[in-house]
Design a protein around this motif. Structure first.
Motif, short mmCIF file in Angstrom:
data_model
loop_
_atom_site.label_atom_id
_atom_site.label_comp_id
_atom_site.label_asym_id
_atom_site.label_seq_id
_atom_site.Cartn_x
_atom_site.Cartn_y
_atom_site.Cartn_z
N HIS A 25 -15.33 4.40 1.76
CA HIS A 25 -14.25 4.62 0.80
C HIS A 25 -14.78 4.53 -0.62
N ALA A 26 -13.96 4.98 -1.56
CA ALA A 26 -14.35 4.98 -2.97
C ALA A 26 -14.50 3.56 -3.49
N GLU A 27 -15.56 3.34 -4.25
CA GLU A 27 -15.73 2.05 -4.92
C GLU A 27 -14.59 1.81 -5.90
N ARG A 28 -14.07 0.62 -5.89
CA ARG A 28 -13.04 0.14 -6.81
C ARG A 28 -11.64 0.68 -6.49
N SER A 29 -11.51 1.93 -6.05
CA SER A 29 -10.18 2.44 -5.73
C SER A 29 -9.87 2.36 -4.24
N LYS A 30 -10.90 2.27 -3.40
CA LYS A 30 -10.77 2.19 -1.95
C LYS A 30 -10.06 3.40 -1.34
N VAL A 31 -10.16 4.55 -1.98
CA VAL A 31 -9.66 5.78 -1.39
C VAL A 31 -10.62 6.21 -0.29
N PRO B 162 0.84 -1.20 0.00
CA PRO B 162 0.00 0.00 0.00
C PRO B 162 0.87 1.24 0.00
N ASP B 163 0.32 2.34 -0.45
CA ASP B 163 1.08 3.59 -0.43
C ASP B 163 0.12 4.76 -0.27
N SER B 164 0.69 5.96 -0.22
CA SER B 164 -0.14 7.14 0.01
C SER B 164 -1.09 7.41 -1.14
N SER B 165 -0.81 6.87 -2.33
CA SER B 165 -1.75 7.01 -3.44
C SER B 165 -3.09 6.36 -3.11
N ASN B 166 -3.05 5.27 -2.32
CA ASN B 166 -4.29 4.62 -1.89
C ASN B 166 -5.18 5.57 -1.11
N MET B 167 -4.60 6.59 -0.52
CA MET B 167 -5.36 7.51 0.33
C MET B 167 -5.77 8.79 -0.38
N CYS B 168 -5.31 8.97 -1.64
CA CYS B 168 -5.63 10.25 -2.30
C CYS B 168 -6.02 10.07 -3.76
N HIS B 169 -5.13 9.55 -4.62
CA HIS B 169 -5.37 9.61 -6.06
C HIS B 169 -5.54 8.25 -6.74
N GLU B 170 -5.79 7.20 -5.96
CA GLU B 170 -6.05 5.92 -6.62
C GLU B 170 -7.33 5.98 -7.46
N SER B 171 -8.26 6.85 -7.09
CA SER B 171 -9.46 7.02 -7.92
C SER B 171 -9.08 7.54 -9.30
N THR B 172 -8.04 8.35 -9.36
CA THR B 172 -7.52 8.82 -10.66
C THR B 172 -6.96 7.66 -11.45
N SER B 173 -6.14 6.84 -10.81
CA SER B 173 -5.49 5.73 -11.51
C SER B 173 -6.51 4.76 -12.09
N GLY C 181 -9.92 5.48 -12.63
CA GLY C 181 -10.84 6.16 -13.54
C GLY C 181 -10.21 6.50 -14.88
N LEU C 182 -9.02 7.08 -14.86
CA LEU C 182 -8.38 7.45 -16.13
C LEU C 182 -7.98 6.21 -16.93
N GLN C 183 -7.52 5.17 -16.25
CA GLN C 183 -7.15 3.95 -16.98
C GLN C 183 -8.34 3.39 -17.76
N GLU C 184 -9.50 3.35 -17.13
CA GLU C 184 -10.68 2.82 -17.80
C GLU C 184 -11.17 3.75 -18.91
N SER C 185 -11.06 5.06 -18.70
CA SER C 185 -11.63 6.00 -19.65
C SER C 185 -10.72 6.31 -20.83
#
Length: 769
Positions: free
Chosen positions: A746-752, A179-190, A192-196
């Motif tokens: 937490h966020a669905e799929r990204s768990k932020v 795990p890393d700090s991205s899990n707590m902030c921008h994993e939703s970006t990783s 969402g953008l990957q899928e889109s």
């Protein structure tokens, strides 16, 4: 150590930057006793021959300003180069039980850690140990443990070299728990953008700011979180480019800016207007606001068709490069304006005004932060921003694209070189081929999963590469008792923080070099690399002498732990990598050739080199080979905590940072831009909410989470501040409010963790809820 300065609130009416920033920097240089070292270091900060800022991940220009640092960057430098030291004598004087009563600020204010320490449960104190003993005993502990029960956490500050080694160490040991700090902030970006659009990162570079003709901001407070971006925004505004902002609070950095490097602005009343439209969207109202803008665009396009004028939407781009457009437009047309206005907290006229400027602009950038990602439907929020760009072909051309603003200085880069719990996101075949071990096939633990594992006892060991994990995560009041059941706790750090004070059965505190310090291996100064928010990879080197002879580089600590832990079979020569970091970079280029080929040469280019981002070239690495329009499933961004309409005593709370902190590091008790001084125990509320709930500005209240009554989550007492924030919304500081945030929210799929919308009730300190 719990004594705070007297609190005070006075609305701040000045621009961001200016003399306020200059005075703030001088105060911390004096307080940290860093006036001798810090000024010389600041001249090298974010320069090609200097070091990458310890603070945020905003891009470093190839042609830097004379002073290429901001207020918070200067604070981070002073904080790291402090003359204060937390040495063995300090730990001999203070027990951990005593230190747990100190504030976060007081702990870090003791200064830099200087010696490796081991916890002694008999005396409840850290005692000095040797590096050889630490490596040997930690390695022995790890050998005796199930690799699946050990977590390898990374905070986001470590270099590409250290991060690459760290993830190899974990996987060679047999664990994908990264795990890393991205899990707590921008994993939703990783996600969402990957899928889109087929890439997990943004598509813009600094050059795009020179070509854009419109900027949108969503949920990003540039003045406190990435102030160096204000230089780009000022240049944009000088070209009369509109900037349209959506944010619940009015933030000074998004309103006006005085450039501290401009004598004219510093010596006159001149300042730059940043936002040309400022829309105070309700907390959790972003999806509705974006849907409203899209609905207005569709209406304009319908009108254009009716009148025979040019289309508003880019139908050629949509046909050639996207799919899912019809389903998306069907969804948007089905949303009625009353619903959109109610959910967003904005009027139809406000959303149509934003859409009108967007429709007139040819090259549009969307900039966003954690106000978008830290919601239950944070991934959908990110994808809605992409939808808006796709409607007018605003990805893959100069001056256009999507720009997530990352927080920690290498949080994006460490993901690029393998810090991820998902082995599907790393080149397993190449790793196994070159390094002689098998990568565990199963998915490991992200941050939320790791917390759940600590609570239920599945996680027995924790290695922290930087950070203050226990303060950064949700549900603090539940997590802290469970943390003390760990068998092993190893913390690599520069300063003391609360995570170091809750003992496991065996616990070590290993002091590392700061980023600004010279890292010499065998007498040779080493180079490092990081990746910024725009996907640019830079080399850098430290410029200050280390705080002491017992402090080691993070890279050396990872190598030492790996050599003490791993059995035969792994072919990595950890000692050789430790002696010469260019060998690590050669290995990075071997495992990730598409990004890092010729790395040793390219990293020295002015401004570094950019990783290839296919979407920026209109190449879509998605299953369909096209960019995806993705319709949201709901306008309610946090539908897991939505309460019934009659619950009028519940406020939606968002956590935020002051301009006197970076992540969990607290530099002081002032938040100049919001007019707060002497305290962090405050809650910002609309004046109408204060009155209707029966309270008064200045009154002390307790905050209690308004869901899951079986688990009492409460903080306070906090002082009420009447503030310009939408009705029904409230804001208070992170990490003080983390105990209010349920781990499951937490966020669905990204768990932020969904820290930007937590339902709370207020009560008087003597009452119970």
């Amino acid at each position: 150590m719990l004594i705070y300065p007297k609190s005070h609130f006075q609305p701040y009416t000045h621009a961001s930057g200016g003399w306020g920033s200059a005075h703030s920097v001088m105060r911390i240089l004096w307080r940290e006793q860093a006036l001798g070292k810090a000024p010389a270091a600041l001249l090298k900060q974010n320069k090609p021959d200097g070091f990458a800022c310890v603070s945020c991940a905003w891009a470093k220009p190839g042609r830097p300003h004379a002073l290429e640092f901001c207020e918070n960057g200067a604070k981070a430098t002073a904080w790291e180069l402090t003359s204060l030291k937390t040495d063995p004598a300090f730990f001999a004087e203070h027990s951990l039980s005593e230190l747990r009563e100190w504030s976060d600020y007081a702990l870090e204010q003791q200064g830099r850690l200087t010696h490796p320490m081991r916890y002694d449960p008999i005396t409840d104190r850290y005692r000095e140990t040797s590096w050889a003993e630490a490596y040997r005993d930690i390695g022995a502990q790890l050998k005796a443990m199930d690799p699946n029960s050990v977590v390898f956490y990374a905070s986001g500050r470590a270099s590409l070299e250290t991060s690459f080694m760290y993830q190899l160490f974990a996987r060679a040991y047999g664990s994908n728990n990264l795990p890393d700090s991205s899990n707590m902030c921008h994993e939703s970006t990783s996600v969402g953008l990957q899928e889109s659009i087929g890439v997990p990162v943004g598509t813009v570079t600094l050059d795009d700011f020179e070509h854009t003709d419109c900027l949108f901001f969503f949920g990003q407070n540039v003045g406190s979180n990435s102030p160096r971006m204000l230089h780009q925004l000022q240049d944009v505004r000088r070209r009369d480019v509109p900037i349209i902002t959506f944010n619940p609070l009015r933030e000074r950095g998004l309103e006006r800016f005085v450039n501290p490097q401009s004598p004219r602005e510093m010596l006159t009343p001149a300042s730059t207007l940043i936002s040309t439209q400022y829309h105070q969207v309700a907390i959790g109202g972003d999806t509705a606001a974006i849907t409203g803008i899209a609905k207005a665009l569709l209406a304009m396009d319908d009108q254009a068709t009716e009148h025979g004028t040019p289309a508003v939407l880019d139908y050629d781009f949509i046909a050639r490069h996207t799919e899912g457009f019809e389903a998306f437009t069907t969804y948007v047309r089905g949303c009625d304006w009353a619903q959109l206005e109610r959910q967003s907290g904005l009027t139809r006229g406000a959303l149509e005004a934003a859409a009108t400027v967007y429709a007139r602009s040819q090259r549009v950038m969307l900039v966003y932060g954690m106000g978008i990602t830290q919601h239950r439907h944070g991934v959908a929020n990110v994808q809605m921003l992409v939808n808006l760009l796709l409607m007018r072909g605003n990805i893959g051309k100069p001056g256009a694209g999507i720009c997530p603003v990352r927080g920690h200085s290498n949080v994006q880069g460490q993901r690029t070189v393998g810090i991820t719990e998902d082995p599907k996101k790393v080149p397993v075949d190449l790793i196994e081929q070159h390094f002689g071990f098998s990568v565990p096939p199963h998915k490991g633990l992200c941050t939320v999963d790791a917390c759940e594992g600590i609570l239920d006892g599945r996680v027995r060991g924790f290695i922290g590469l930087g950070g203050n994990f226990l303060r950064a995560i949700p549900d603090t009041s539940r997590m802290e008792p469970a943390w003390q059941n760990l068998q092993l706790n190893v913390q690599v750090a520069t300063k003391l923080n609360r995570t170091h004070l809750l003992p496991a059965r065996a616990m070590w505190l290993l002091p590392c070099l700061g980023r600004i310090e010279i890292d010499r291996q065998n007498g040779v100064p080493q180079l490092y690399t990081t990746e910024d928010s725009t996907g640019c990879i830079h080399s850098w080197r430290g410029s200050a002498e280390p705080v002491g002879p017992q402090v080691r580089a993070e890279t050396s600590i990872v190598a030492g732990l790996a050599m003490a832990t791993l059995a035969n079979g792994c072919t990595i020569d950890w000692q050789a990598w430790n002696d010469d970091y260019s060998r690590v970079r050669t290995a990075i280029a071997t495992i990730y050739p598409k990004i890092f080929h010729d790395m040793e040469t390219r990293m020295a280019e002015p401004g570094g080199f950019h990783r290839p981002i296919a979407a920026a070239q209109r190449q879509w690495e998605t299953p369909s080979g096209k960019a995806q329009f993705v319709a949201p499933v709901t306008l309610a961004e946090d539908d897991d905590v939505n309460l019934a309409e009659p619950d009028r005593d519940v406020l939606q709370l968002m956590t935020l940072r002051s301009n006197d902190q970076f992540n969990t590091t607290i530099y002081g008790f002032d938040d100049r831009f919001r007019g707060v001084s002497g305290t962090r125990e405050v809650i910002f509320m609309h004046a109408n909410d204060i009155v209707r709930l029966g309270f008064a500005a200045g009154q002390q209240v307790m905050l209690t989470t308004a869901i899951e009554p079986a688990v009492k989550r409460q903080v306070g007492p906090f002082e009420i501040i009447a503030y310009d924030i939408p009705e029904g919304c409230a804001a208070a500081y992170y990490p003080e409010c983390n105990p209010l945030l349920p781990l499951w929210h937490h966020a669905e799929r990204s768990k932020v963790p969904a820290a930007k919308s937590v339902p709370v009730r207020l009560s008087l300190p003597h009452s119970s809820v």
